[in-house]
Design a protein around this motif. Structure first.
Motif, mmCIF file in Angstrom:
data_model
loop_
_atom_site.group_PDB
_atom_site.id
_atom_site.type_symbol
_atom_site.label_atom_id
_atom_site.label_comp_id
_atom_site.label_asym_id
_atom_site.label_seq_id
_atom_site.Cartn_x
_atom_site.Cartn_y
_atom_site.Cartn_z
ATOM 1 N N SER A 163 0.836 -1.208 0.000
ATOM 2 C CA SER A 163 0.000 0.000 0.000
ATOM 3 C C SER A 163 0.863 1.247 0.000
ATOM 4 O O SER A 163 0.579 2.218 -0.724
ATOM 5 N N MET A 164 1.911 1.245 0.805
ATOM 6 C CA MET A 164 2.818 2.375 0.876
ATOM 7 C C MET A 164 3.525 2.602 -0.457
ATOM 8 O O MET A 164 3.662 3.746 -0.925
ATOM 9 N N LEU A 165 3.966 1.509 -1.101
ATOM 10 C CA LEU A 165 4.648 1.622 -2.385
ATOM 11 C C LEU A 165 3.721 2.197 -3.456
ATOM 12 O O LEU A 165 4.130 3.036 -4.266
ATOM 13 N N LYS A 166 2.467 1.763 -3.452
ATOM 14 C CA LYS A 166 1.508 2.260 -4.439
ATOM 15 C C LYS A 166 1.236 3.743 -4.233
ATOM 16 O O LYS A 166 1.154 4.514 -5.201
ATOM 17 N N GLU A 167 1.117 4.139 -2.976
ATOM 18 C CA GLU A 167 0.868 5.551 -2.682
ATOM 19 C C GLU A 167 2.093 6.406 -3.005
ATOM 20 O O GLU A 167 1.973 7.488 -3.587
ATOM 21 N N LYS A 168 3.273 5.916 -2.661
ATOM 22 C CA LYS A 168 4.504 6.680 -2.839
ATOM 23 C C LYS A 168 4.884 6.821 -4.310
ATOM 24 O O LYS A 168 5.305 7.898 -4.758
ATOM 25 N N HIS A 169 4.752 5.734 -5.079
ATOM 26 C CA HIS A 169 5.240 5.719 -6.458
ATOM 27 C C HIS A 169 4.134 5.809 -7.504
ATOM 28 O O HIS A 169 4.437 5.962 -8.694
ATOM 29 N N GLY A 170 2.888 5.700 -7.082
ATOM 30 C CA GLY A 170 1.795 5.745 -8.037
ATOM 31 C C GLY A 170 1.661 4.492 -8.885
ATOM 32 O O GLY A 170 1.110 4.545 -9.994
ATOM 33 N N PHE A 171 2.159 3.356 -8.401
ATOM 34 C CA PHE A 171 2.056 2.106 -9.145
ATOM 35 C C PHE A 171 0.585 1.723 -9.346
ATOM 36 O O PHE A 171 -0.204 1.785 -8.411
ATOM 37 N N LYS A 172 0.254 1.286 -10.556
ATOM 38 C CA LYS A 172 -1.108 0.845 -10.865
ATOM 39 C C LYS A 172 -1.260 -0.667 -10.762
ATOM 40 O O LYS A 172 -2.314 -1.172 -10.388
ATOM 41 N N ASN A 173 -0.217 -1.387 -11.158
ATOM 42 C CA ASN A 173 -0.259 -2.850 -11.143
ATOM 43 C C ASN A 173 0.930 -3.397 -10.367
ATOM 44 O O ASN A 173 2.066 -3.333 -10.837
ATOM 45 N N VAL A 174 0.670 -3.912 -9.168
ATOM 46 C CA VAL A 174 1.703 -4.490 -8.327
ATOM 47 C C VAL A 174 1.394 -5.970 -8.120
ATOM 48 O O VAL A 174 0.270 -6.334 -7.767
ATOM 49 N N VAL A 175 2.390 -6.802 -8.348
ATOM 50 C CA VAL A 175 2.229 -8.253 -8.202
ATOM 51 C C VAL A 175 3.071 -8.728 -7.021
ATOM 52 O O VAL A 175 4.220 -8.308 -6.863
ATOM 53 N N MET A 176 2.487 -9.595 -6.200
ATOM 54 C CA MET A 176 3.207 -10.232 -5.095
ATOM 55 C C MET A 176 3.452 -11.682 -5.455
ATOM 56 O O MET A 176 2.536 -12.393 -5.884
ATOM 57 N N ILE A 177 4.703 -12.134 -5.315
ATOM 58 C CA ILE A 177 5.065 -13.522 -5.584
ATOM 59 C C ILE A 177 5.673 -14.118 -4.318
ATOM 60 O O ILE A 177 6.611 -13.550 -3.750
ATOM 61 N N GLY A 178 5.150 -15.248 -3.866
ATOM 62 C CA GLY A 178 5.702 -15.855 -2.666
ATOM 63 C C GLY A 178 5.114 -17.218 -2.373
ATOM 64 O O GLY A 178 4.184 -17.678 -3.050
ATOM 65 N N ASP A 179 5.651 -17.859 -1.351
ATOM 66 C CA ASP A 179 5.273 -19.236 -1.030
ATOM 67 C C ASP A 179 4.381 -19.363 0.185
ATOM 68 O O ASP A 179 3.845 -20.452 0.444
#
Length: 233
Positions: A163-179
């Protein structure tokens, strides 16, 4: 509800990709390796399994595991020197491809900065793109706890970072990859989640992932973005 095809399209159009580290970027769980190095491996491995499966809160598991390990600064440094983290096959090539496509890559993990920053350097990921927990030591190098103000020390902490990254950088599409369960719960606010089971398959992630990469080496595929041998859709 996001579909599999939508998940793949979001990944192809991603502004940023956030990777978990333990058992995703690297083959092992860093805290388990640290525990083994300190002679308390069995007790800590079971607690890690519960934490990754979602049966206990992450902060509870982290506190209990570290209270058993009580590693010194010297032990941590020696672990990194003697047993450096092993990258998952294909991950460097995948990260390089993302960088070439001008996709921002972040490491968002419940692991420890002292280990994760070593991994980031290998992958040419800027250290300010690392969000991880910080161990604390007394002046004589003995264990003094961990920084509980870091969002990654809490349940839902990875979502807070995104959420912080989207607000700070204005990212529209963020993907999380993990196990793990902590990666799964980061979507939303992540726009899509890709489960990774190339090193270990967590039952909860297997059941709830639209796209689960199960085994083989990660690489970029033009049609589907990230690809892994014998993936399960």
């Amino acid at each position: 509800m996001t579909t599999l095809s939508q998940t793949k399209e979001i990944f192809r159009r991603a502004d940023a990709v956030c990777f978990d580290v333990d058992s995703t970027i690297i083959r092992e769980e860093g805290i388990d390796e640290l525990a083994k190095f300190c002679g308390v491996g069995d007790a800590v491995t079971e607690m890690t399994r519960k934490a990754m499966g979602g049966s206990v809160t992450f902060k509870t598991a982290l506190t209990e595991r570290l209270s058993i390990i009580r590693c010194s600064r010297e032990q941590v440094n020696k672990l990194i020197t003697d047993h450096p983290p092993q990258l998952t096959t294909g991950i460097k090539e995948l990260v390089d491809t993302l960088h070439q496509r001008n996709v921002k890559v972040f490491l968002v993990t419940g692991g420890f900065c002292c280990i994760v920053e070593h991994v980031a350097t290998q992958l040419s990921i800027p250290l300010h793109h690392v969000y991880a927990n910080r161990l604390k030591f007394y002046f004589n190098g003995e264990y003094a706890g961990f920084d509980e103000t870091q969002p990654t020390s809490e349940s839902n902490g990875k979502g807070k970072v995104i959420s912080m990254l989207k607000e700070k950088h204005g990212f529209k599409n963020v993907v999380m990859i993990g196990d793990g369960a902590t990666d799964l719960e980061a979507c939303p606010p992540a726009n899509a989640f890709i489960g990774f089971g190339g090193n270990v398959v967590r039952q909860q992630v297997k059941e709830k992932s639209l796209w689960l990469l199960q085994r083989g080496s990660l690489h970029w595929d033009h049609d589907s973005g990230v690809h892994v041998l014998n993936e399960r859709n």
